[in-house]
Design a protein around this motif. Structure first.
Motif, PDB file in Angstrom:
ATOM      1  N   LEU A  18     -23.281  33.388 -16.027  1.00  9.03           N
ATOM      2  CA  LEU A  18     -22.532  32.912 -17.187  1.00  9.03           C
ATOM      3  C   LEU A  18     -21.436  31.925 -16.795  1.00  9.03           C
ATOM      4  CD1 LEU A  18     -22.430  33.208 -20.268  1.00  9.03           C
ATOM      5  CD2 LEU A  18     -20.754  35.035 -19.974  1.00  9.03           C
ATOM      6  N   HIS A  19     -21.051  31.908 -15.510  1.00  7.95           N
ATOM      7  CA  HIS A  19     -20.035  30.976 -15.041  1.00  7.95           C
ATOM      8  C   HIS A  19     -20.635  29.637 -14.592  1.00  7.95           C
ATOM      9  CE1 HIS A  19     -17.127  34.551 -14.064  1.00  7.95           C
ATOM     10  NE2 HIS A  19     -17.404  34.423 -15.352  1.00  7.95           N
ATOM     11  N   ASP A  20     -21.960  29.569 -14.590  1.00  5.08           N
ATOM     12  CA  ASP A  20     -22.610  28.298 -14.275  1.00  5.08           C
ATOM     13  C   ASP A  20     -22.396  27.332 -15.442  1.00  5.08           C
ATOM     14  OD1 ASP A  20     -24.724  26.628 -12.758  1.00  5.08           O
ATOM     15  OD2 ASP A  20     -25.541  26.772 -14.790  1.00  5.08           O
ATOM     16  N   PRO A  21     -21.871  26.137 -15.216  1.00  5.36           N
ATOM     17  CA  PRO A  21     -21.512  25.237 -16.326  1.00  5.36           C
ATOM     18  C   PRO A  21     -22.683  24.899 -17.246  1.00  5.36           C
ATOM     19  CG  PRO A  21     -20.518  24.467 -14.287  1.00  5.36           C
ATOM     20  CD  PRO A  21     -21.456  25.580 -13.906  1.00  5.36           C
ATOM     21  N   VAL A  22     -23.852  24.682 -16.667  1.00  2.00           N
ATOM     22  CA  VAL A  22     -24.999  24.300 -17.490  1.00  2.00           C
ATOM     23  C   VAL A  22     -25.444  25.465 -18.378  1.00  2.00           C
ATOM     24  CG1 VAL A  22     -27.411  23.549 -17.457  1.00  2.00           C
ATOM     25  CG2 VAL A  22     -25.754  22.557 -15.836  1.00  2.00           C
ATOM     26  N   PHE A  23     -25.591  26.651 -17.775  1.00  2.00           N
ATOM     27  CA  PHE A  23     -26.013  27.816 -18.569  1.00  2.00           C
ATOM     28  C   PHE A  23     -24.937  28.179 -19.591  1.00  2.00           C
ATOM     29  CE2 PHE A  23     -26.949  32.238 -19.527  1.00  2.00           C
ATOM     30  CZ  PHE A  23     -28.322  32.217 -19.664  1.00  2.00           C
ATOM     31  N   ALA A  24     -23.673  28.141 -19.193  1.00  2.00           N
ATOM     32  CA  ALA A  24     -22.587  28.463 -20.116  1.00  2.00           C
ATOM     33  C   ALA A  24     -22.575  27.517 -21.312  1.00  2.00           C
ATOM     34  CB  ALA A  24     -21.247  28.420 -19.387  1.00  2.00           C
ATOM     35  N   ALA A  25     -22.888  26.250 -21.075  1.00  2.00           N
ATOM     36  CA  ALA A  25     -22.926  25.275 -22.170  1.00  2.00           C
ATOM     37  C   ALA A  25     -24.040  25.601 -23.155  1.00  2.00           C
ATOM     38  CB  ALA A  25     -23.108  23.870 -21.604  1.00  2.00           C
ATOM     39  N   ARG A  26     -25.182  26.063 -22.641  1.00  2.00           N
ATOM     40  CA  ARG A  26     -26.297  26.446 -23.523  1.00  2.00           C
ATOM     41  C   ARG A  26     -25.905  27.648 -24.375  1.00  2.00           C
ATOM     42  NH1 ARG A  26     -31.322  27.556 -19.955  1.00  2.00           N
ATOM     43  NH2 ARG A  26     -32.326  27.781 -22.014  1.00  2.00           N
ATOM     44  N   VAL A  27     -25.240  28.629 -23.764  1.00  2.00           N
ATOM     45  CA  VAL A  27     -24.791  29.806 -24.519  1.00  2.00           C
ATOM     46  C   VAL A  27     -23.762  29.398 -25.561  1.00  2.00           C
ATOM     47  CG1 VAL A  27     -23.615  32.030 -24.362  1.00  2.00           C
ATOM     48  CG2 VAL A  27     -25.274  31.379 -22.610  1.00  2.00           C
ATOM     49  N   ALA A  28     -22.829  28.544 -25.188  1.00  2.00           N
ATOM     50  CA  ALA A  28     -21.789  28.109 -26.124  1.00  2.00           C
ATOM     51  C   ALA A  28     -22.387  27.364 -27.310  1.00  2.00           C
ATOM     52  CB  ALA A  28     -20.776  27.226 -25.392  1.00  2.00           C
ATOM     53  N   ALA A  29     -23.409  26.552 -27.060  1.00  2.00           N
ATOM     54  CA  ALA A  29     -24.042  25.803 -28.149  1.00  2.00           C
ATOM     55  C   ALA A  29     -24.658  26.747 -29.178  1.00  2.00           C
ATOM     56  CB  ALA A  29     -25.109  24.863 -27.583  1.00  2.00           C
ATOM     57  N   VAL A  30     -25.319  27.803 -28.703  1.00  2.00           N
ATOM     58  CA  VAL A  30     -25.904  28.776 -29.625  1.00  2.00           C
ATOM     59  C   VAL A  30     -24.802  29.526 -30.380  1.00  2.00           C
ATOM     60  CG1 VAL A  30     -27.300  30.867 -29.798  1.00  2.00           C
ATOM     61  CG2 VAL A  30     -27.995  29.040 -28.263  1.00  2.00           C
ATOM     62  N   GLU A  31     -23.735  29.864 -29.687  1.00  2.00           N
ATOM     63  CA  GLU A  31     -22.642  30.595 -30.340  1.00  2.00           C
ATOM     64  C   GLU A  31     -22.001  29.759 -31.442  1.00  2.00           C
ATOM     65  OE1 GLU A  31     -18.874  33.464 -29.212  1.00  2.00           O
ATOM     66  OE2 GLU A  31     -19.811  32.244 -27.637  1.00  2.00           O
ATOM     67  N   ILE A  32     -21.836  28.473 -31.208  1.00  2.00           N
ATOM     68  CA  ILE A  32     -21.271  27.599 -32.234  1.00  2.00           C
ATOM     69  C   ILE A  32     -22.203  27.526 -33.452  1.00  2.00           C
ATOM     70  CG2 ILE A  32     -20.683  25.196 -32.753  1.00  2.00           C
ATOM     71  CD1 ILE A  32     -19.723  25.028 -29.785  1.00  2.00           C
ATOM     72  N   GLU A  33     -23.497  27.403 -33.183  1.00  2.00           N
ATOM     73  CA  GLU A  33     -24.469  27.390 -34.287  1.00  2.00           C
ATOM     74  C   GLU A  33     -24.410  28.692 -35.081  1.00  2.00           C
ATOM     75  OE1 GLU A  33     -26.408  25.026 -35.296  1.00  2.00           O
ATOM     76  OE2 GLU A  33     -26.541  23.575 -33.674  1.00  2.00           O
ATOM     77  N   LEU A  34     -24.244  29.804 -34.384  1.00  6.05           N
ATOM     78  CA  LEU A  34     -24.188  31.099 -35.057  1.00  6.05           C
ATOM     79  C   LEU A  34     -22.941  31.212 -35.929  1.00  6.05           C
ATOM     80  CD1 LEU A  34     -25.302  33.918 -35.550  1.00  6.05           C
ATOM     81  CD2 LEU A  34     -24.302  34.646 -33.379  1.00  6.05           C
ATOM     82  N   MET A  35     -21.838  30.692 -35.458  1.00  2.15           N
ATOM     83  CA  MET A  35     -20.616  30.705 -36.265  1.00  2.15           C
ATOM     84  C   MET A  35     -20.805  29.896 -37.551  1.00  2.15           C
ATOM     85  SD  MET A  35     -17.900  30.177 -33.130  1.00  2.15           S
ATOM     86  CE  MET A  35     -16.471  29.969 -34.184  1.00  2.15           C
ATOM     87  N   GLY A  36     -21.442  28.741 -37.432  1.00  2.00           N
ATOM     88  CA  GLY A  36     -21.720  27.938 -38.624  1.00  2.00           C
ATOM     89  C   GLY A  36     -22.664  28.634 -39.578  1.00  2.00           C
ATOM     90  N   LEU A  37     -23.688  29.299 -39.020  1.00  2.00           N
ATOM     91  CA  LEU A  37     -24.632  30.035 -39.857  1.00  2.00           C
ATOM     92  C   LEU A  37     -23.934  31.146 -40.619  1.00  2.00           C
ATOM     93  CD1 LEU A  37     -27.611  30.679 -40.658  1.00  2.00           C
ATOM     94  CD2 LEU A  37     -27.665  32.211 -38.682  1.00  2.00           C
ATOM     95  N   GLU A  38     -23.021  31.841 -39.966  1.00  2.00           N
ATOM     96  CA  GLU A  38     -22.333  32.947 -40.611  1.00  2.00           C
ATOM     97  C   GLU A  38     -21.564  32.482 -41.839  1.00  2.00           C
ATOM     98  OE1 GLU A  38     -19.397  36.685 -39.448  1.00  2.00           O
ATOM     99  OE2 GLU A  38     -19.626  35.015 -38.050  1.00  2.00           O
ATOM    100  N   VAL A  39     -20.843  31.395 -41.725  1.00  2.00           N
ATOM    101  CA  VAL A  39     -20.083  30.873 -42.860  1.00  2.00           C
ATOM    102  C   VAL A  39     -21.027  30.418 -43.973  1.00  2.00           C
ATOM    103  CG1 VAL A  39     -18.490  29.079 -43.626  1.00  2.00           C
ATOM    104  CG2 VAL A  39     -18.123  30.212 -41.434  1.00  2.00           C
ATOM    105  N   THR A  40     -22.119  29.753 -43.600  1.00  2.00           N
ATOM    106  CA  THR A  40     -23.086  29.293 -44.598  1.00  2.00           C
ATOM    107  C   THR A  40     -23.728  30.464 -45.325  1.00  2.00           C
ATOM    108  OG1 THR A  40     -23.557  27.358 -43.225  1.00  2.00           O
ATOM    109  CG2 THR A  40     -25.135  27.861 -44.959  1.00  2.00           C
ATOM    110  N   ALA A  41     -24.068  31.513 -44.579  1.00  2.00           N
ATOM    111  CA  ALA A  41     -24.661  32.699 -45.206  1.00  2.00           C
ATOM    112  C   ALA A  41     -23.697  33.335 -46.197  1.00  2.00           C
ATOM    113  CB  ALA A  41     -25.060  33.710 -44.137  1.00  2.00           C
ATOM    114  N   GLU A  42     -22.428  33.402 -45.841  1.00  2.00           N
ATOM    115  CA  GLU A  42     -21.435  33.967 -46.752  1.00  2.00           C
ATOM    116  C   GLU A  42     -21.346  33.151 -48.037  1.00  2.00           C
ATOM    117  OE1 GLU A  42     -17.795  34.255 -44.600  1.00  2.00           O
ATOM    118  OE2 GLU A  42     -18.431  35.988 -43.425  1.00  2.00           O
ATOM    119  N   ARG A  43     -21.430  31.835 -47.919  1.00  2.00           N
ATOM    120  CA  ARG A  43     -21.374  30.976 -49.106  1.00  2.00           C
ATOM    121  C   ARG A  43     -22.581  31.199 -50.017  1.00  2.00           C
ATOM    122  NH1 ARG A  43     -19.461  25.588 -45.804  1.00  2.00           N
ATOM    123  NH2 ARG A  43     -17.200  25.926 -45.960  1.00  2.00           N
ATOM    124  N   VAL A  44     -23.769  31.297 -49.393  1.00  3.58           N
ATOM    125  CA  VAL A  44     -24.978  31.510 -50.197  1.00  3.58           C
ATOM    126  C   VAL A  44     -24.928  32.865 -50.883  1.00  3.58           C
ATOM    127  CG1 VAL A  44     -27.484  31.792 -50.097  1.00  3.58           C
ATOM    128  CG2 VAL A  44     -26.385  29.963 -48.790  1.00  3.58           C
TER     129      VAL A  44
END
Length: 402
Positions: free
Chosen positions: A280-306
């Motif tokens: 998880l401390h590898d920059p490339v792998f950490a960036a992939r995890v962070a990208a998914v986490e950001i998408e999930l945060m956006g999905l959560e807000v969108t789901a609440e709106r719907v």
């Protein structure tokens, strides 16, 4: 929509969390958290326990026996169930056919079926897809012919459904059938409720890549269905089908479960090493995890709106297609990252461990052992409920006007 939790919301979360901690069977919880397979009894007994508490159908209004929760409470419930590892209540009864019955069913159908769905007495499955009629559902060919007889009017159903999830356990199936073959594709379809014990129904298993019996073919040969089991009007089933699919697609987002799986991924990636340091401390792998986490945060807000807009009297619209696309993409991305994190440790296939017949994986890593099967199983999520390509067409047509 207010995204801040009130003291009342916090108290509700505490109540839900305490009840789940006290009542979710530990053996079932461990299966979910460790990606093992659930038995029919695991799923059914949990549904019935929730039904006794009045929490098996979080989105139902109080008039039909639901808890009458608002959108924030439903989101908290989803989040807490995901966090603790509660099995998903199967959507076919609670989240799919029940909303159709509430909106389009007659009073007799509501009185008969809704309490049995709520309690878990009836296990439902879905009869939509057919060979050659998957995402192009309107091309279905299963026929239902209205027949009058001394034992009452009934439909005689002939045809085949496929990819019927857990149909081997079901008591009832809701089916789209063609009642007017001369009409345009969408205009000659009706919505029937069929008892799976009716003579003429054959269920044939489809064994998946991971050797699990999850889906089936269902054959109908001169199956007699009482006319009382027609929902709404004859030949208007396409309207009901679209309404149902909106509810299905909203639920497919599964934000709470994805948040739990993200936490699992991070833990595994901390335990795995790359060049002597946590993966998880590898920059490339950490960036992939962070990208998914950001998408999930956006999905959560969108789901609440719907969910909030649905709570104001609107059924799920084309926004549900956005939730379906992004929710399933995130689920698949998480499984990909899990497999990448464990590498060769995830390669051995251990059915006995997945079925709970052995306490520990033969390969020596209990976290890694189920992940390849989990990855392959989740290839389905971008297909069921209407493929993601079809959802993009819906968004283009209904939101963008293309």
């Amino acid at each position: 929509m207010d995204l801040e939790y009130t003291p009342t919301d916090d108290a509700f979360r505490a109540e839900v969390r305490a009840w789940l901690e006290a009542n979710l069977p530990q053996a079932v919880r461990e299966k979910v958290l460790n990606h093992k397979r659930l038995s029919r009894d695991d799923i059914a007994s949990w549904h019935k326990l929730l039904g006794q508490r009045g929490w098996s159908a979080p989105a139902w209004p109080a008039e039909y026996g639901g808890p009458g929760w608002n959108e924030t409470q439903r989101h908290i419930w989803d989040e807490e169930c995901g966090r603790i590892g509660a099995p998903m209540v199967l959507p076919f009864g609670v989240s799919m056919v029940a909303p159709v019955l509430m909106k389009y069913g007659n009073e007799a159908q509501k009185r008969r079926y809704l309490p049995r769905i709520l309690s878990g007495e009836d296990w439902w499955c879905q009869g939509y897809s057919e060979p050659g009629s998957g995402s192009d559902l309107a091309s279905l060919r299963t026929r239902a012919v209205l027949t009058k007889g001394s034992d009452g009017d009934h439909y005689v159903v002939n045809g085949q459904k496929t990819w019927t999830t857990l149909g081997q356990h079901a008591d009832m199936i809701f089916c789209l059938v063609r009642t007017d073959p001369a009409a345009k594709k969408q205009e000659g379809i009706s919505f029937l409720l069929i008892d799976m014990k009716t003579p003429g129904i054959t269920v044939r298993p489809i064994i998946m890549l991971d050797e699990d019996h999850e889906v089936n073919e269902v054959f109908f040969e001169d199956v007699k269905v009482p006319v009382e089991n027609l929902v709404g009007e004859e030949n208007r089933g396409w309207t009901y089908a679209k309404y149902l699919l909106g509810h299905e697609r909203t639920g497919i987002a599964r934000v709470g479960v994805s948040k739990r799986e993200l936490a699992f991924l991070k833990r595994v990636a901390l335990e795995q090493k790359k060049h002597g340091k946590p993966l998880l401390h590898d920059p490339v792998f950490a960036a992939r995890v962070a990208a998914v986490e950001i998408e999930l945060m956006g999905l959560e807000v969108t789901a609440e709106r719907v969910i909030a807009s649905s709570g104001h009297g609107r059924g799920p619209g084309p926004e549900a297609s956005m939730l379906k696309i992004k929710g399933t993409e995130i689920q698949q991305a998480l499984t990909e990252l899990m497999v990448d994190a464990v590498g060769p440790l995830g390669a051995p296939f251990d059915p006995a461990f997945l079925e709970g017949e052995r306490a520990h994986a033969a390969g020596g890593d209990d976290d890694a052992a189920p992940l390849a099967a989990y990855y392959f199983n989740y290839r389905k999520t971008s297909i069921y409920g209407g493929s993601n390509e079809i959802q993009k067409n819906i968004i283009a047509q209904m939101i963008l006007g293309i």
